[in-house]
Write an enzyme that holds these catalytic residues in place. Structure first.
Site, PDB file in Angstrom:
ATOM      1  N   CYS A  90       9.110   4.333  31.661  1.00  0.00           N
ATOM      2  CA  CYS A  90       7.772   4.904  31.494  1.00  0.00           C
ATOM      3  C   CYS A  90       6.820   3.872  30.853  1.00  0.00           C
ATOM      4  CB  CYS A  90       7.860   6.200  30.689  1.00  0.00           C
ATOM      5  SG  CYS A  90       6.371   7.171  30.832  1.00  0.00           S
ATOM      6  N   HIS A 177      11.827   9.238  33.748  1.00  0.00           N
ATOM      7  CA  HIS A 177      12.735   9.332  32.592  1.00  0.00           C
ATOM      8  C   HIS A 177      14.151   9.694  33.054  1.00  0.00           C
ATOM      9  CE1 HIS A 177       9.713   9.093  29.378  1.00  0.00           C
ATOM     10  NE2 HIS A 177       8.910   9.650  30.270  1.00  0.00           N
ATOM     11  N   GLU A 179      16.685   9.718  31.277  1.00  0.00           N
ATOM     12  CA  GLU A 179      17.400  10.326  30.151  1.00  0.00           C
ATOM     13  C   GLU A 179      17.218  11.844  30.074  1.00  0.00           C
ATOM     14  OE1 GLU A 179      14.740   8.498  30.099  1.00  0.00           O
ATOM     15  OE2 GLU A 179      13.353   8.972  28.470  1.00  0.00           O
TER      16      GLU A 179
END
Ligand code: XMP
Length: 518
Positions: A90, A177, A179
């Site tokens: 990001c 993202h 994650e």
């Protein structure tokens, strides 16, 4: 020379993104050690870390900042010259593109939430993925042009360069993202980076955490005493069990009944802990909390008052026991949402973090779980042997029902909310849903509305039902439960609680909402 016995590790540069710690947590899930550093750590800082770990890769986190603003957060560029693989996520993706000479500017459309990304080259971090992938985006700025040294390997309908690779070095950028659980193959992307690109060895397990933490607590407390306050939730129970193992009779366990608990909860907490041989002292502090909350409407003020009152009660109890240390079950999402990292925005002040008063009469506060997420805490709870009823108890916020009553907290409103909460819990727990919700509760709004009860006009409160599913509380979805369940709850609430004339169901995800209403 790097000693082969040092643990392989991934360094994460923290630019203040909400999901920064989630990256560390995902890496732990892959059983690799990782460490979070401030974004402005220098090359010299990295060199000094090399004495204790074998640095195999670097990840640059997201951030609320913009690389195009005067206050952009930048890294020591010498770090890019180390021959260590780097992955920008990001903001990290935009920062790398900008440093190498690409163009970054405000996106025409802010991409936010689930997006479909087209994988143009299945290489590096994107190896083995599908032609299109569902990913979680949350960005305002966009990379529009790359320098010759980088090339785009994925795009969306609005972001032409959603991922890039360096043509000569192991450097990658992802606008999304990986994650966040909503990125379907996020773990695969991180696995590609950690194992295929960085070539890390597996070296982190929850049982290591257990042993190391017990030793750390012993070292910190030394020959002094400590107290721990149990709310009855999994976090403080695990922290208490670790502290109990570490300190034996040098720890006192207390439970503060602040009058903001659910129905019969303080008794249940005491009984559950006694079952596993921990003696709990229940402190009745109902009057003092209610007094302090009189006339208080602002959610942040409520949280701060509750945080302060808790500490004052702890200080008093610690004096009685002769304790100098306070142990708390703070976990990572509590800290990130309280804005503890240098560049993160404050979302709400969790009482055991940002809600702490500036003067605290303890030699030290120990937070053994401060870097963990709820499901990691549950895994440790299992290792310790905590009973399932404690491990799978739904989370309950430290400030209790005070953050589920919008506006002023009164004894009468607490009673209404408790009655409604019992109904929701019974109905959800007796229903035949396949997935157990993360949390299910009611919120007493400060809106009154007209109703009709027994042929008479009634003018009562509106109550909201919130049922959410989540993995780590960083994101959550409202549950699409059967309407029959909502109807049953609604009928029971309006029939048995005269003060309520209307029931609504909260259909907002997190983000943009939070799980609790305040
Ligand atoms: P939010 O409302 O921030 O909540 O989406 C995320 C999770 O944390 C719990 N929560 C708290 N827990 N002290 C706590 O110990 C607090 O001040 C607090 N506020 C929220 C919430 O119930 C949810 O599980």
């Amino acid at each position: 020379m790097i000693s082969p016995s040092l643990p392989d590790s991934i360094l994460i540069f923290d630019f203040g993104g909400q999901y920064c710690h989630l990256i560390a947590r995902r890496i732990r899930e892959l059983h690799v050690y990782s460490e979070i550093l401030p974004y402005n750590s220098s090359l010299e800082d990295i060199y000094s870390l090399k004495k204790s770990m074998n640095i195999k890769g670097i990840i640059l986190s997201g951030s609320p900042a913009s690389v195009k603003s005067d206050s952009a957060l930048i890294i020591d560029k010498r770090i890019l010259e180390l021959n260590v693989p780097i992955l920008g996520l990001c903001y990290g993706h935009q920062l790398l593109a900008n440093i190498f000479g690409g163009d970054v500017s405000k996106g025409i459309i802010r991409e936010y939430g689930l997006k479909i990304v087209k994988i143009d080259e299945k290489i590096g971090v994107l190896e083995g993925l599908n032609d299109v992938e569902k990913v979680w985006m949350s960005h305002g700025d966009t990379v529009y042009r790359l320098p010759k040294s980088l090339r785009a390997i994925a795009h969306t309908d609005t972001t032409p360069i959603a991922s890039f690779i360096h043509n000569k070095k192991p450097i990658f950028g992802l606008q999304w993202h990986p994650e966040v659980v909503h990125t379907e193959n996020g773990l695969k992307m991180l696995r590609n980076f950690i194992f295929n690109i960085c070539k890390c060895d597996v070296n982190w397990r929850p049982s290591d955490f257990f042993e190391n933490t017990i030793m750390d607590i012993r070292k910190q407390v030394g020959d002094k005493k400590a107290i721990i306050a149990l709310s009855g939730g999994i976090d403080s129970s695990v922290a208490a069990a670790l502290a109990g193992r570490a300190l034996g009779n040098k720890i006192a366990m207390i439970h503060v009944d602040h009058g903001l608990m659910r129905f019969n909860e303080s008794n249940q907490v005491k009984e559950a802990m006694e079952k596993i041989n921990y003696k709990i002292n229940v402190v009745n502090a109902r009057q003092r909390f209610l007094e302090r909350l009189k006339g208080v409407y602002d959610p942040e003020e409520k949280r701060k008052i509750i945080g302060e009152e808790f500490i004052r009660v702890f200080e008093h109890e610690a004096k009685l026991f002769g304790a100098e240390y306070l142990i708390q079950g703070t976990i990572y999402p509590d800290r990130i949402e309280s804005g503890i990292t240098q560049n993160a925005d404050t979302i709400k002040t969790h009482h055991n973090v940002g809600g702490l008063p500036s003067k605290i009469d303890f030699k030290g506060i120990i937070e053994p779980l401060k870097d963990l997420y709820k499901d990691e805490v549950r895994a440790i709870g299992k290792i310790i042997g905590l009973p399932n009823e404690l491990i799978w108890r739904q989370p309950f916020p430290g400030p209790g029902l005070a953050v589920r009553i919008i506006g002023e907290v009164t004894k009468e409103k607490l009673e209404i909310l408790r009655k409604a909460d019992v109904i929701v819990c019974e109905e959800v727990e007796n229903s035949s849903m396949n997935v157990k919700p993360w949390q299910y509760f009611t919120v007493l709004t400060n809106t009154r509305s007209t109703g009709v009860k027994g042929d008479e006009r009634a003018y009562g409160w509106t109550i909201a039902i919130r049922i959410v599913e989540s993995v780590d509380a960083m994101t959550a979805n409202f549950m699409k439960v059967p309407w029959e369940l909502i109807e049953k709850i609604s009928i029971r609430i309006t029939n048995s609680i005269p003060e309520i004339t209307r029931v609504v169901y909260d259909v907002t995800n997190k983000p943009p909402a939070t799980i609790e209403w305040e």
